[in-house]
Scaffold this motif. Structure first.
Motif, mmCIF file in Angstrom:
data_model
loop_
_atom_site.group_PDB
_atom_site.id
_atom_site.type_symbol
_atom_site.label_atom_id
_atom_site.label_comp_id
_atom_site.label_asym_id
_atom_site.label_seq_id
_atom_site.Cartn_x
_atom_site.Cartn_y
_atom_site.Cartn_z
ATOM 1 N N ALA A 185 -70.913 10.268 -59.874
ATOM 2 C CA ALA A 185 -70.939 10.227 -58.409
ATOM 3 C C ALA A 185 -69.987 11.244 -57.799
ATOM 4 O O ALA A 185 -70.249 11.785 -56.717
ATOM 5 C CB ALA A 185 -70.591 8.824 -57.921
ATOM 6 N N ASP B 55 -71.962 14.489 -57.747
ATOM 7 C CA ASP B 55 -73.220 14.533 -57.001
ATOM 8 C C ASP B 55 -73.239 13.385 -55.999
ATOM 9 O O ASP B 55 -73.949 12.395 -56.173
ATOM 10 C CB ASP B 55 -74.413 14.435 -57.956
ATOM 11 C CG ASP B 55 -75.736 14.722 -57.269
ATOM 12 O OD1 ASP B 55 -75.736 14.977 -56.046
ATOM 13 O OD2 ASP B 55 -76.783 14.679 -57.937
ATOM 14 N N ARG B 56 -72.466 13.517 -54.955
ATOM 15 C CA ARG B 56 -72.322 12.428 -53.991
ATOM 16 C C ARG B 56 -73.585 12.198 -53.171
ATOM 17 O O ARG B 56 -73.769 11.123 -52.610
ATOM 18 C CB ARG B 56 -71.140 12.691 -53.065
ATOM 19 C CG ARG B 56 -71.297 13.901 -52.169
ATOM 20 C CD ARG B 56 -70.090 14.083 -51.273
ATOM 21 N NE ARG B 56 -69.842 12.903 -50.455
ATOM 22 C CZ ARG B 56 -68.993 12.878 -49.441
ATOM 23 N NH1 ARG B 56 -68.308 13.968 -49.134
ATOM 24 N NH2 ARG B 56 -68.819 11.790 -48.724
ATOM 25 N N GLN B 57 -74.467 13.210 -53.075
ATOM 26 C CA GLN B 57 -75.677 13.052 -52.284
ATOM 27 C C GLN B 57 -76.714 12.190 -52.992
ATOM 28 O O GLN B 57 -77.390 11.377 -52.360
ATOM 29 C CB GLN B 57 -76.279 14.439 -51.975
ATOM 30 C CG GLN B 57 -75.359 15.356 -51.191
ATOM 31 C CD GLN B 57 -74.902 14.756 -49.878
ATOM 32 O OE1 GLN B 57 -75.677 14.100 -49.177
ATOM 33 N NE2 GLN B 57 -73.630 14.956 -49.537
ATOM 34 N N ALA B 58 -76.851 12.367 -54.290
ATOM 35 C CA ALA B 58 -77.885 11.629 -55.033
ATOM 36 C C ALA B 58 -77.404 11.363 -56.453
ATOM 37 O O ALA B 58 -77.933 11.932 -57.413
ATOM 38 C CB ALA B 58 -79.190 12.418 -55.045
ATOM 39 N N GLU C 96 -80.094 10.318 -59.085
ATOM 40 C CA GLU C 96 -81.380 11.024 -59.067
ATOM 41 C C GLU C 96 -81.889 11.361 -60.468
ATOM 42 O O GLU C 96 -83.096 11.302 -60.736
ATOM 43 C CB GLU C 96 -81.258 12.304 -58.241
ATOM 44 C CG GLU C 96 -82.566 13.084 -58.146
ATOM 45 C CD GLU C 96 -82.431 14.339 -57.302
ATOM 46 O OE1 GLU C 96 -83.451 15.017 -57.099
ATOM 47 O OE2 GLU C 96 -81.301 14.646 -56.842
ATOM 48 N N HIS C 97 -80.977 11.703 -61.356
ATOM 49 C CA HIS C 97 -81.385 12.140 -62.688
ATOM 50 C C HIS C 97 -81.087 11.108 -63.776
ATOM 51 O O HIS C 97 -81.188 11.401 -64.961
ATOM 52 C CB HIS C 97 -80.708 13.467 -63.019
ATOM 53 C CG HIS C 97 -81.005 14.553 -62.019
ATOM 54 N ND1 HIS C 97 -82.264 15.082 -61.868
ATOM 55 C CD2 HIS C 97 -80.213 15.165 -61.107
ATOM 56 C CE1 HIS C 97 -82.238 16.004 -60.916
ATOM 57 N NE2 HIS C 97 -80.999 16.060 -60.434
ATOM 58 N N TYR D 133 -72.939 0.240 -54.684
ATOM 59 C CA TYR D 133 -73.937 1.256 -55.043
ATOM 60 C C TYR D 133 -75.352 0.719 -54.850
ATOM 61 O O TYR D 133 -76.248 1.427 -54.380
ATOM 62 C CB TYR D 133 -73.735 1.719 -56.484
ATOM 63 C CG TYR D 133 -72.671 2.780 -56.631
ATOM 64 C CD1 TYR D 133 -72.838 4.052 -56.092
ATOM 65 C CD2 TYR D 133 -71.479 2.522 -57.318
ATOM 66 C CE1 TYR D 133 -71.861 5.026 -56.214
ATOM 67 C CE2 TYR D 133 -70.493 3.488 -57.441
ATOM 68 C CZ TYR D 133 -70.695 4.742 -56.886
ATOM 69 O OH TYR D 133 -69.723 5.706 -57.010
ATOM 70 N N LYS E 223 -76.515 0.863 -51.288
ATOM 71 C CA LYS E 223 -76.835 2.218 -50.817
ATOM 72 C C LYS E 223 -78.026 2.814 -51.556
ATOM 73 O O LYS E 223 -78.804 3.588 -50.984
ATOM 74 C CB LYS E 223 -75.605 3.118 -50.983
ATOM 75 C CG LYS E 223 -75.781 4.482 -50.329
ATOM 76 C CD LYS E 223 -74.459 5.177 -50.103
ATOM 77 C CE LYS E 223 -74.656 6.452 -49.294
ATOM 78 N NZ LYS E 223 -73.376 7.096 -48.937
ATOM 79 N N TYR E 224 -78.178 2.448 -52.821
ATOM 80 C CA TYR E 224 -79.270 2.976 -53.649
ATOM 81 C C TYR E 224 -80.014 1.812 -54.302
ATOM 82 O O TYR E 224 -79.856 1.553 -55.510
ATOM 83 C CB TYR E 224 -78.715 3.922 -54.720
ATOM 84 C CG TYR E 224 -77.831 5.022 -54.187
ATOM 85 C CD1 TYR E 224 -78.374 6.137 -53.557
ATOM 86 C CD2 TYR E 224 -76.441 4.931 -54.286
ATOM 87 C CE1 TYR E 224 -77.558 7.149 -53.056
ATOM 88 C CE2 TYR E 224 -75.621 5.930 -53.785
ATOM 89 C CZ TYR E 224 -76.187 7.034 -53.175
ATOM 90 O OH TYR E 224 -75.378 8.031 -52.673
ATOM 91 N N GLU F 161 -82.797 1.380 -55.458
ATOM 92 C CA GLU F 161 -83.666 1.698 -56.591
ATOM 93 C C GLU F 161 -82.984 1.509 -57.937
ATOM 94 O O GLU F 161 -83.644 1.387 -58.971
ATOM 95 C CB GLU F 161 -84.186 3.134 -56.478
ATOM 96 C CG GLU F 161 -83.141 4.243 -56.582
ATOM 97 C CD GLU F 161 -82.445 4.595 -55.267
ATOM 98 O OE1 GLU F 161 -81.761 5.630 -55.224
ATOM 99 O OE2 GLU F 161 -82.580 3.807 -54.303
ATOM 100 N N PRO G 151 -69.862 8.967 -52.790
ATOM 101 C CA PRO G 151 -70.873 8.541 -51.822
ATOM 102 C C PRO G 151 -70.546 7.237 -51.097
ATOM 103 O O PRO G 151 -71.183 6.919 -50.101
ATOM 104 C CB PRO G 151 -72.131 8.378 -52.680
ATOM 105 C CG PRO G 151 -71.630 8.067 -54.052
ATOM 106 C CD PRO G 151 -70.328 8.815 -54.187
#
Length: 376
Positions: A58, A61-64, A67-68, A87, A90-91, A93, A362
């Motif tokens: 994090a 890559d604070r934006q996403a 993602e990976h 987390y 905020k995310y 998924e 993030p």
């Protein structure tokens, strides 16, 4: 017609530029064990060998940050539920991410890992022996999946910077990694620079690892991790010459005989491991009044009988997970304030942690990571 054809070609070219992903290049990474590992970077899909690796992911890559990530170990909701819930909010998924057991306890599912087709699997160096004994590196190598070791736990004061640089290369975030490393170094120098000029007397310090997690006492740290943080912050870790490695145990009699000036207990909310345990629940947004109550209760144990630190009220609790992420510089600042309040009256570790969140993470900052019997 030519104009239309050119316009169409230009439009197709712009579309291709906008939607086609950049091709990854094969690079060679030297991980913290010294292994040369060939990886396609920046990686598109990764498996986290430990959920708490999101702490450093994090920061890069604070934006996403997710993602990976195509899979991760299942430890974060149990070891640090407050951060996990933050987390998750905020995310959302991440609730659907495939989870794994641990390499060290033999519950890591390699078939599941292969099926997810990651570009790399990240493992903490403390899983190295179990990984090698199971032959996982060779098995993964046969299907073209590299495994890279990082370390923020066994020798964090030595391996944090190289581990962040490894992650920067893997993610194509080298500049952010270097910015973080500089912020960390500058934050530590705010302690070491003052101590170098002051030549202050070093207090004796006992660090209890996860105090109250069990009825036994006393897990501690040798000359690394929190043990090393104490030394950097201007103290003498009484377990340095008792514990040969990073982690070990000090007998209650040894604590009493050492008669430490200061006691620091690492804590967290471990209700999913030890429901209703005596641990001190410091962490993200923790109830510090309740943490203070539980900290005081731990001083009544036989190991602390007649100890100077207890008599003087110099007993403190700090977030356990500082031992397993690159934010240890915040812990060093807080420990320095506890050990040398007169030297660090103007140092604000909480402000440092807020700045870390504002610049790199993030999540919004929430207090709750430290408590002391000296607190009102």
């Amino acid at each position: 017609m030519r104009i239309k054809a050119k316009a169409a070609a230009l439009a197709m070219g712009l579309l291709a530029t906008a939607t086609w992903p950049a091709f990854a290049d094969k690079i060679t990474i030297k991980d913290v064990t010294g292994r040369d590992v060939e990886v396609e970077a920046p990686v598109k899909n990764m498996i986290l060998g430990e959920g708490r690796q999101i702490y450093f992911l994090a920061a890069l890559d604070r934006q996403a940050p997710f993602e990976h990530v195509v899979g991760w170990r299942d430890d974060l909701p149990k070891a640090d539920p407050e951060s996990y819930e933050a987390y998750l909010a905020k995310y959302p998924e991440i609730a659907k991410l495939p989870t794994f057991g641990g390499m060290k306890d033999g519950t890591f599912d390699i078939e599941q890992a292969v099926a997810l087709k990651p570009d790399v699997i990240l493992m903490n160096v403390d899983a190295k022996t179990a990984t090698e004994e199971a032959g996982y590196i060779e098995k993964l190598g046969k299907v073209g999946i590299p495994l890279v070791y990082v370390d923020f736990r066994e020798k964090p004061m030595e391996n944090t910077e190289p581990s962040m640089r490894i992650m920067g290369k893997l993610m194509g975030k080298e500049t952010i990694a270097e910015d973080f490393i500089k912020f960390r170094a500058d934050s530590i120098e705010r302690v070491t620079g003052v101590l170098a000029k002051a030549d202050a007397k070093k207090p004796l310090v006992f660090v209890e690892r996860a105090g109250g997690y069990s009825d036994d006492c006393c897990m501690s740290f040798g000359n690394e991790n929190f043990g090393k943080m104490v030394e950097i912050a201007g103290g003498i870790n009484i377990a340095k010459d008792i514990i040969p490695g990073t982690f070990g145990t000090v007998n209650p009699e040894q604590v009493i005989a050492s008669n430490p000036d200061q006691i620091i207990i690492t804590g967290g909310n471990w209700d999913k491991y030890v429901p209703g345990g005596a641990w001190v629940g410091v962490g993200y947004g923790a109830d510090l009044k309740e943490a203070h109550r539980k900290l005081e209760a731990l001083t009544k144990r036989p190991a602390f009988t007649g100890v100077k630190a207890v008599a003087d009220g110099n007993v403190h609790a700090i977030w356990h997970q500082f031992y397993n992420n690159p934010y240890q510089f915040v812990a060093i600042q807080e420990i320095a304030k506890w050990l040398h309040p007169e030297l660090f009256a103007d140092l604000d570790p909480e402000a440092t942690f807020k700045e870390l969140h504002a610049r790199f993470l993030p999540l919004d900052y929430k207090p709750g990571y430290f408590v002391s019997l000296k607190d009102e």
